[in-house]
Design an enzyme around this catalytic site. Structure first.
Site, PDB file in Angstrom:
ATOM      1  N   GLY A  15       0.867  -1.279   0.262  1.00  0.00           N
ATOM      2  CA  GLY A  15      -0.131   0.000  -0.429  1.00  0.00           C
ATOM      3  C   GLY A  15       0.664   1.253   0.031  1.00  0.00           C
ATOM      4  O   GLY A  15       2.233   1.059   0.581  1.00  0.00           O
ATOM      5  N   VAL A  28      17.603   8.681  -4.421  1.00  0.00           N
ATOM      6  CA  VAL A  28      18.363   8.296  -5.761  1.00  0.00           C
ATOM      7  C   VAL A  28      19.380   9.970  -5.536  1.00  0.00           C
ATOM      8  O   VAL A  28      20.433   9.524  -5.702  1.00  0.00           O
ATOM      9  CB  VAL A  28      17.249   9.286  -6.749  1.00  0.00           C
ATOM     10  N   GLY A 106       5.743  -1.796   3.349  1.00  0.00           N
ATOM     11  CA  GLY A 106       5.686  -2.994   4.820  1.00  0.00           C
ATOM     12  C   GLY A 106       5.992  -4.425   4.378  1.00  0.00           C
ATOM     13  O   GLY A 106       6.872  -4.903   4.619  1.00  0.00           O
ATOM     14  N   ASN A 107       5.401  -4.913   5.654  1.00  0.00           N
ATOM     15  CA  ASN A 107       5.905  -6.623   6.222  1.00  0.00           C
ATOM     16  C   ASN A 107       5.647  -7.121   4.942  1.00  0.00           C
ATOM     17  O   ASN A 107       6.845  -8.018   4.455  1.00  0.00           O
ATOM     18  CB  ASN A 107       4.659  -7.139   7.719  1.00  0.00           C
ATOM     19  N   SER A 109       6.202  -6.270   2.081  1.00  0.00           N
ATOM     20  CA  SER A 109       7.220  -6.185   0.943  1.00  0.00           C
ATOM     21  C   SER A 109       8.435  -6.613   1.120  1.00  0.00           C
ATOM     22  O   SER A 109       9.061  -7.216   1.023  1.00  0.00           O
ATOM     23  CB  SER A 109       7.066  -4.544   0.555  1.00  0.00           C
ATOM     24  N   ILE A 131       1.353   3.431   6.859  1.00  0.00           N
ATOM     25  CA  ILE A 131       0.420   4.968   7.706  1.00  0.00           C
ATOM     26  C   ILE A 131       0.353   3.986   8.711  1.00  0.00           C
ATOM     27  O   ILE A 131      -0.359   4.614   9.569  1.00  0.00           O
ATOM     28  CB  ILE A 131      -0.739   4.916   7.153  1.00  0.00           C
ATOM     29  N   ASP A 132       0.237   2.399   8.266  1.00  0.00           N
ATOM     30  CA  ASP A 132      -0.918   1.558   9.604  1.00  0.00           C
ATOM     31  C   ASP A 132       0.564   2.085  11.549  1.00  0.00           C
ATOM     32  O   ASP A 132      -0.125   1.344  12.545  1.00  0.00           O
ATOM     33  CB  ASP A 132      -0.468   0.453  10.142  1.00  0.00           C
ATOM     34  N   GLU A 227     -10.960  -0.470  11.807  1.00  0.00           N
ATOM     35  CA  GLU A 227     -11.325  -1.513  10.593  1.00  0.00           C
ATOM     36  C   GLU A 227     -11.522  -3.125  11.512  1.00  0.00           C
ATOM     37  O   GLU A 227     -12.701  -3.708  11.041  1.00  0.00           O
ATOM     38  CB  GLU A 227     -11.431  -1.297   8.992  1.00  0.00           C
TER      39      GLU A 227
END
EC number: 2.7.1.11
Length: 328
Positions: A15, A28, A106-107, A109, A131-132, A227
């Protein structure tokens, strides 16, 4: 290993989160500063398998530090979950002459990067972009600060209309497995109750809290719901439950959704991403691999990726206590 690295690939995966572009820019430009070649890999692992590469120099990342999303795009890739898919990705990296990778994500990836390293001994360094804020080894992930500020801004606006109409609003925020966004934004926005996955507060406590709010003279209330809340009901079922048991409330629901992932990154996220990008490239040149860059007590640290993906970060118990006091 340091002397062997002449070309570094950078990509974003999973995400998107605000600040990813700032991290790309940092990687870069650090490569340019250190006289290394840098290659952008588009669409994450899918682009790696397909050889979707583009050389990047300092000027190619002009004017992106302020932009949300990721210029390198992101995509799901079921093929990379297979040994054949990872073999194809590795062959493409070798064909392009890429010596090491910086993965921003994140995890999931990081799990992919770990597999690439373990199977082909390919040097990888991770930068946490989600964002988490749920990755072990870093007090903050890139995008978290922007997301909670987006949520607080939205709640402030919702409170205006809630007060005008004497309404109760359930506001659902992201956080399927962890409640960092809900807890921090809830405290920051002065929510009357905060429901998070880490705590099953139960429906009776929610009703009692709302009754107390009404008795204390509050004409409107805001309840933040992650959520992944464990009450057993989604936010619309919560609305129906409260309307059934507390008909004095006029209840509305607002689901903030993917707006939490978008928007210009805050200064905090831009600075954090810039620092982590520099640290990632320098760590590769120092011969380090299979680490994630993190921050703790304002200092950058390295955590083995295998440790970072083991579990989610724990919720701040002190902040829960503060929340309980503030909602009195």
């Amino acid at each position: 290993m340091a002397s062997e690295i002449k070309k570094i690939g950078v990509f974003t995966s999973g995400g998107d989160s605000p600040g990813m572009n700032a991290a790309i820019r940092s990687v870069v430009r650090t490569c340019a500063y250190l006289k290394l070649e840098c290659v952008g890999i588009y669409r994450g692992y899918q682009g790696m398998i397909e050889g979707d590469f583009k050389p990047m120099d300092a000027r190619s990342v002009n004017n992106i530090i302020n932009k949300g999303g990721t210029i390198l795009k992101s995509a799901r890739c079921d093929d990379f979950r297979t040994p054949d898919g990872r073999k194809k990705a590795h062959e493409q990296l070798l064909a392009e002459g890429i010596d090491a990778l910086v993965v921003i994500g994140g995890n999931g990836s990081f799990a992919g990067a770990l597999a690439l390293n373990e199977e082909f001994n390919f040097p990888v360094i991770g930068i946490p972009g989600t964002i988490d804020n749920d990755i072990l080894g870093s007090s903050y992930t890139i995008g978290f600060d922007t997301a909670i500020n987006t949520v607080v801004g939205a709640i402030d606006k919702i409170r205006d209309t809630a007060s005008s109409h004497n309404r109760l609003f359930f506001v659902e925020v992201m956080g399927r497995d962890v409640g960092h966004i809900a807890l921090n934004a809830g405290v920051g926005a002065g929510a009357e109750e905060i429901l998070i996955p880490e705590q099953n507060l139960g429906l009776e406590r929610l009703l009692e809290s709302l009754k107390r709010s009404k008795k204390s003279g509050k004409s409107s209330s805001i309840v933040i719901v992650a959520e992944g809340d464990k009450t057993g009901k989604n936010v619309f079922e919560l609305k129906e439950y409260v309307e059934e048991h507390l008909p004095i409330y006029d209840v509305r629901v607002s689901v903030l959704g993917h707006m939490q992932r978008g928007g210009n990154p805050t200064c905090f996220d831009r600075v954090l991403a810039s620092r982590m990008g520099v640290k990632a490239v320098e760590s590769l040149l120092e011969g380090k691999s299979n680490y994630m860059v993190g921050i703790r007590d304002t200092k950058l640290i390295l955590t083995p990726i295998s440790e970072a993906i083991k579990a989610h970060t724990e919720i701040d118990e002190e902040l829960i206590r503060v929340s309980d006091i503030m909602t009195t």
